[in-house]
Scaffold this motif. Structure first.
Motif, PDB file in Angstrom:
ATOM      1  N   ILE A   1       0.836  -1.200   0.000  1.00 44.56           N
ATOM      2  CA  ILE A   1       0.000   0.000   0.000  1.00 44.56           C
ATOM      3  C   ILE A   1       0.873   1.252   0.000  1.00 44.56           C
ATOM      4  CG2 ILE A   1      -1.801   1.290   1.206  1.00 44.56           C
ATOM      5  CD1 ILE A   1      -2.729  -1.416   0.103  1.00 44.56           C
ATOM      6  N   GLY A   2       0.633   2.108  -0.959  1.00 44.28           N
ATOM      7  CA  GLY A   2       1.314   3.397  -1.008  1.00 44.28           C
ATOM      8  C   GLY A   2       0.385   4.502  -0.546  1.00 44.28           C
ATOM      9  N   TRP A   3       0.406   5.614  -1.236  1.00 48.86           N
ATOM     10  CA  TRP A   3      -0.466   6.746  -0.926  1.00 48.86           C
ATOM     11  C   TRP A   3      -0.484   7.675  -2.131  1.00 48.86           C
ATOM     12  CZ3 TRP A   3       4.307   5.975   1.449  1.00 48.86           C
ATOM     13  CH2 TRP A   3       5.331   6.824   1.026  1.00 48.86           C
ATOM     14  N   ASN A   4      -1.480   8.523  -2.199  1.00 44.18           N
ATOM     15  CA  ASN A   4      -1.456   9.574  -3.218  1.00 44.18           C
ATOM     16  C   ASN A   4      -1.524  10.969  -2.599  1.00 44.18           C
ATOM     17  OD1 ASN A   4      -4.134   9.473  -2.453  1.00 44.18           O
ATOM     18  ND2 ASN A   4      -4.957   9.572  -4.526  1.00 44.18           N
ATOM     19  N   ILE A   5      -1.570  11.014  -1.253  1.00 44.78           N
ATOM     20  CA  ILE A   5      -1.456  12.296  -0.557  1.00 44.78           C
ATOM     21  C   ILE A   5      -0.461  12.138   0.584  1.00 44.78           C
ATOM     22  CG2 ILE A   5      -2.616  14.079   0.791  1.00 44.78           C
ATOM     23  CD1 ILE A   5      -5.167  13.440  -0.669  1.00 44.78           C
ATOM     24  N   ARG A   6       0.638  12.853   0.488  1.00 45.78           N
ATOM     25  CA  ARG A   6       1.656  12.827   1.538  1.00 45.78           C
ATOM     26  C   ARG A   6       1.532  14.097   2.361  1.00 45.78           C
ATOM     27  NH1 ARG A   6       7.868  10.949   0.556  1.00 45.78           N
ATOM     28  NH2 ARG A   6       8.474  10.794   2.751  1.00 45.78           N
ATOM     29  N   SER A   7       1.365  13.939   3.662  1.00 38.67           N
ATOM     30  CA  SER A   7       1.110  15.102   4.519  1.00 38.67           C
ATOM     31  C   SER A   7       2.367  15.898   4.839  1.00 38.67           C
ATOM     32  CB  SER A   7       0.477  14.641   5.833  1.00 38.67           C
ATOM     33  OG  SER A   7       1.387  13.827   6.563  1.00 38.67           O
ATOM     34  N   PHE A   8       3.531  15.256   4.752  1.00 43.48           N
ATOM     35  CA  PHE A   8       4.802  15.866   5.160  1.00 43.48           C
ATOM     36  C   PHE A   8       4.765  16.288   6.629  1.00 43.48           C
ATOM     37  CE2 PHE A   8       4.787  16.473   0.536  1.00 43.48           C
ATOM     38  CZ  PHE A   8       6.023  15.940   0.215  1.00 43.48           C
ATOM     39  N   ASP A   9       4.039  15.518   7.442  1.00 46.12           N
ATOM     40  CA  ASP A   9       3.942  15.844   8.869  1.00 46.12           C
ATOM     41  C   ASP A   9       5.216  15.500   9.635  1.00 46.12           C
ATOM     42  OD1 ASP A   9       3.578  13.137   8.494  1.00 46.12           O
ATOM     43  OD2 ASP A   9       1.952  12.933   9.940  1.00 46.12           O
ATOM     44  N   THR A  10       6.155  14.804   8.994  1.00 47.73           N
ATOM     45  CA  THR A  10       7.412  14.466   9.667  1.00 47.73           C
ATOM     46  C   THR A  10       8.437  15.595   9.586  1.00 47.73           C
ATOM     47  OG1 THR A  10       8.157  13.372   7.642  1.00 47.73           O
ATOM     48  CG2 THR A  10       7.163  11.987   9.348  1.00 47.73           C
ATOM     49  N   ILE A  11       8.157  16.614   8.789  1.00 51.37           N
ATOM     50  CA  ILE A  11       9.073  17.757   8.696  1.00 51.37           C
ATOM     51  C   ILE A  11       8.866  18.631   9.924  1.00 51.37           C
ATOM     52  CG2 ILE A  11       9.732  19.778   7.348  1.00 51.37           C
ATOM     53  CD1 ILE A  11       8.756  18.316   4.860  1.00 51.37           C
ATOM     54  N   SER A  12       9.919  18.796  10.713  1.00 42.03           N
ATOM     55  CA  SER A  12       9.799  19.376  12.054  1.00 42.03           C
ATOM     56  C   SER A  12       9.286  20.810  12.071  1.00 42.03           C
ATOM     57  CB  SER A  12      11.153  19.310  12.774  1.00 42.03           C
ATOM     58  OG  SER A  12      12.143  20.009  12.044  1.00 42.03           O
ATOM     59  N   ASN A  13       9.606  21.590  11.053  1.00 47.52           N
ATOM     60  CA  ASN A  13       9.210  23.000  11.084  1.00 47.52           C
ATOM     61  C   ASN A  13       7.894  23.265  10.356  1.00 47.52           C
ATOM     62  OD1 ASN A  13      10.099  22.562   8.501  1.00 47.52           O
ATOM     63  ND2 ASN A  13      11.409  24.374   8.376  1.00 47.52           N
TER      64      ASN A  13
END
Length: 256
Positions: free
Chosen positions: A185-197
């Motif tokens: 399973i992949g995704w087609n929407i990446r939230s980028f919530d792991t980017i600290s700033n």
């Protein structure tokens, strides 16, 4: 098949260049060009799971049905995952959790809570090591099977789904998956919530702007900011009449 074709084209190019070097006295530096191009192509396609270059993955559901799948990677986390579960219950939302084996081993009670709340649990490797993409087939099988065993021992069910750490795919992983028979399973929407700033408002705005029927959204339940993100995201998506479902329902997959 795509990888074999790339290798064939690269090898053929090297042989042609060798011939040109001998016949036309070309600079020997040209012999490295196909290899450099090969490395660039492999680096790019490895990082884009949606392209299905090394293995088949599913990155979206039916675009004609107003259902979406929230997916959470890297848990379970003893503090943040329970808060995520509370919010999901509040908004009657089902989700899919791709869990790391060593975290499952540390926090089995959290895994049980996920399962008891009728969410789907997927395999996200045992270590999620930063060097995991260099694993050979044998090491990948250890990562996947160890996590399957941990999860099955706790909830009595073996995961049907697998998501590669960082979303990176490789030929060795493809061979391992061919043996374990997991659905990737992949995704087609990446939230980028792991980017600290990253500002939570911007993350929510990005997700909302891209969400369509059939979307699979990538989030992480081991981060302190996930609660703030979900507090804004869930009611807004609900107002847009989206139904939150597990991955198996989104892709109409029946467990065996």
């Amino acid at each position: 098949m795509k990888f074999k074709l790339l290798n064939y084209i690269t090898l053929t190019s090297i042989l042609i260049i060798l011939g040109l070097i001998f016949w036309y006295d070309l600079n020997w530096g040209f012999i490295f060009v196909p290899g450099i191009i090969w490395v660039l192509i492999v680096s790019i396609v490895s990082s884009n799971i949606q392209w299905n270059f090394f293995l088949k993955s599913i990155s979206k559901g039916n675009p004609e049905v107003n259902k979406i799948a929230l997916t959470f990677d890297d848990g379970p986390h003893p503090e943040f995952t329970p808060k995520v579960l509370e919010l999901l219950e509040k908004y009657n939302a089902q989700a899919t959790f791709f869990c790391i084996g060593r975290n499952v081993e540390k926090y089995p009670e959290i895994l049980v809570k996920i399962y008891e709340n009728q969410h789907i649990i997927g395999n996200h490797s045992f270590t999620h090591s930063h060097k995991i993409d260099f694993n050979n087939k044998s090491k990948w099988l250890d990562e996947i099977n160890s996590t399957d065993d941990k999860i099955q021992n706790i909830i009595g069910q073996k995961p049907q789904f697998f998501r590669p750490p960082f979303g990176v795919t490789t030929p060795h992983l493809a061979k391992a998956i061919d043996e374990t028979k997991h659905k990737v399973i992949g995704w087609n929407i990446r939230s980028f919530d792991t980017i600290s700033n990253q500002n939570p408002d911007k993350i929510v705005k990005r997700i909302l702007s891209k969400t369509k029927p059939g979307s699979i959204i990538l989030l992480h339940d081991h981060l302190p900011g996930i609660f703030t993100i979900l507090e804004q995201l869930l009611p807004e998506l609900q107002e847009r009449n989206f139904t939150f479902v597990t991955v198996d329902e989104l892709i109409n997959y029946e467990s065996v």
